[in-house]
Design a protein around this motif. Structure first.
Motif, PDB file in Angstrom:
ATOM      1  N   ASN A  98       0.787  -1.224   0.000  1.00  0.00           N
ATOM      2  CA  ASN A  98       0.000   0.000   0.000  1.00  0.00           C
ATOM      3  C   ASN A  98       0.824   1.280   0.000  1.00  0.00           C
ATOM      4  O   ASN A  98       0.263   2.371   0.010  1.00  0.00           O
ATOM      5  CB  ASN A  98      -0.929   0.009   1.227  1.00  0.00           C
ATOM      6  N   SER A  99       2.134   1.177   0.062  1.00  0.00           N
ATOM      7  CA  SER A  99       2.965   2.371   0.088  1.00  0.00           C
ATOM      8  C   SER A  99       4.308   2.087  -0.564  1.00  0.00           C
ATOM      9  O   SER A  99       4.723   0.930  -0.669  1.00  0.00           O
ATOM     10  CB  SER A  99       3.168   2.842   1.530  1.00  0.00           C
ATOM     11  N   THR A 100       4.979   3.150  -0.991  1.00  0.00           N
ATOM     12  CA  THR A 100       6.269   2.994  -1.646  1.00  0.00           C
ATOM     13  C   THR A 100       7.393   2.937  -0.623  1.00  0.00           C
ATOM     14  O   THR A 100       7.222   3.330   0.540  1.00  0.00           O
ATOM     15  CB  THR A 100       6.521   4.174  -2.598  1.00  0.00           C
ATOM     16  N   TRP A 101       8.553   2.463  -1.065  1.00  0.00           N
ATOM     17  CA  TRP A 101       9.719   2.435  -0.179  1.00  0.00           C
ATOM     18  C   TRP A 101      10.048   3.843   0.286  1.00  0.00           C
ATOM     19  O   TRP A 101      10.418   4.051   1.439  1.00  0.00           O
ATOM     20  CB  TRP A 101      10.911   1.845  -0.930  1.00  0.00           C
ATOM     21  N   MET A 102       9.902   4.817  -0.617  1.00  0.00           N
ATOM     22  CA  MET A 102      10.240   6.204  -0.281  1.00  0.00           C
ATOM     23  C   MET A 102       9.363   6.730   0.842  1.00  0.00           C
ATOM     24  O   MET A 102       9.842   7.392   1.770  1.00  0.00           O
ATOM     25  CB  MET A 102      10.124   7.093  -1.524  1.00  0.00           C
ATOM     26  N   SER A 103       8.057   6.465   0.754  1.00  0.00           N
ATOM     27  CA  SER A 103       7.151   6.984   1.775  1.00  0.00           C
ATOM     28  C   SER A 103       7.384   6.322   3.122  1.00  0.00           C
ATOM     29  O   SER A 103       7.196   6.950   4.164  1.00  0.00           O
ATOM     30  CB  SER A 103       5.696   6.778   1.343  1.00  0.00           C
ATOM     31  N   ARG A 104       7.825   5.059   3.124  1.00  0.00           N
ATOM     32  CA  ARG A 104       8.051   4.345   4.385  1.00  0.00           C
ATOM     33  C   ARG A 104       9.407   4.680   4.995  1.00  0.00           C
ATOM     34  O   ARG A 104       9.647   4.382   6.163  1.00  0.00           O
ATOM     35  CB  ARG A 104       7.969   2.823   4.171  1.00  0.00           C
ATOM     36  N   ASN A 105      10.288   5.294   4.223  1.00  0.00           N
ATOM     37  CA  ASN A 105      11.653   5.557   4.707  1.00  0.00           C
ATOM     38  C   ASN A 105      12.067   7.015   4.550  1.00  0.00           C
ATOM     39  O   ASN A 105      13.244   7.304   4.382  1.00  0.00           O
ATOM     40  CB  ASN A 105      12.643   4.647   3.968  1.00  0.00           C
TER      41      ASN A 105
END
Length: 225
Positions: A98-105
């Protein structure tokens, strides 16, 4: 104001406004520095103007420093608030589904960018303060007294492959940070779902062009110093 920042929406809006300010600054900063690729004289003139103009030094520069500090402090606050809601987050968010690596990090890329800003301050800003306000030399001239020092100093800074490598890595992480942050800032300010795709396309372009421009500058001066 403190009450506004205590609310979730208030913090997100404040974060977005500081992001807009810093993204605008990046455009100006790149525009000035990119002149060093084709006109050392123009770069010297612009650098001297920015470095000695009272409005820039006494008004805009403190605002910029406040904006940087505020943005990162607010980013850490938002991250802590999100972690407190970790149970709800895990229940609703299936990681990469549900989310990108960028948004999670964002916090990771943000810390790297912050470290880069500190390096940049050590490389350029602190030496400038030393020359202008400790030694009292506002002329901007080289020891020969005939030409400005800014272009020569820029090339000298990028002579080291280790420093250039650090800058390149930092700008790649900055690009990843901007790729999510650009769209997120507009969403926080109420951008409609219908404009989301346009914002994402603009965000992708911005997050590639700005870091790539700075990378080209660093590599150009490294190989041509």
């Amino acid at each position: 104001m403190s009450g506004f920042l205590k609310s979730s929406i208030g913090r997100k809006v404040a974060m977005a406004l500081s992001a807009f300010f810093l993204m605008f600054f990046l455009i100006i900063h790149l525009a000035v520095n990119i002149t060093s690729l084709f006109s050392p004289d123009l770069f010297n003139e612009l650098s001297h103007f920015m470095g000695t103009n009272p409005l820039v030094q006494l008004a805009l520069q403190p605002v910029l420093i406040f904006g940087v500090v505020f943005h990162f402090v607010m980013g850490f606050v938002l991250e802590l608030k999100n972690r407190k809601a970790i149970g709800v987050k895990y229940a609703q968010n299936n990681g990469g589904a549900n989310s990108t690596w960028m948004s999670r990090n964002m916090i990771i890329s943000g810390i790297v960018v912050l470290a880069f800003i500190l390096l940049h301050f050590i490389d350029f800003w602190i030496p400038e303060l030393n020359v202008k306000y400790i030694h009292g030399d506002m002329s901007g001239l080289l020891p020969d007294g005939e030409s400005y020092r800014y272009f020569e100093e820029l090339q000298h800074k990028f002579a080291s492959p280790i420093r250039v490598g650090a800058y390149v890595i930092a700008f790649v992480l900055l690009g990843l940070h901007l790729a999510h942050g650009f769209t997120s800032a507009f969403q926080s300010m109420g951008a409609t779902a219908g404009r989301k795709k346009t914002m994402q396309q603009l965000g992708k372009a911005y997050s590639v062009i700005i870091p790539l421009g700075f990378i080209i500058i660093a590599l150009f001066h490294h190989f041509n110093h």
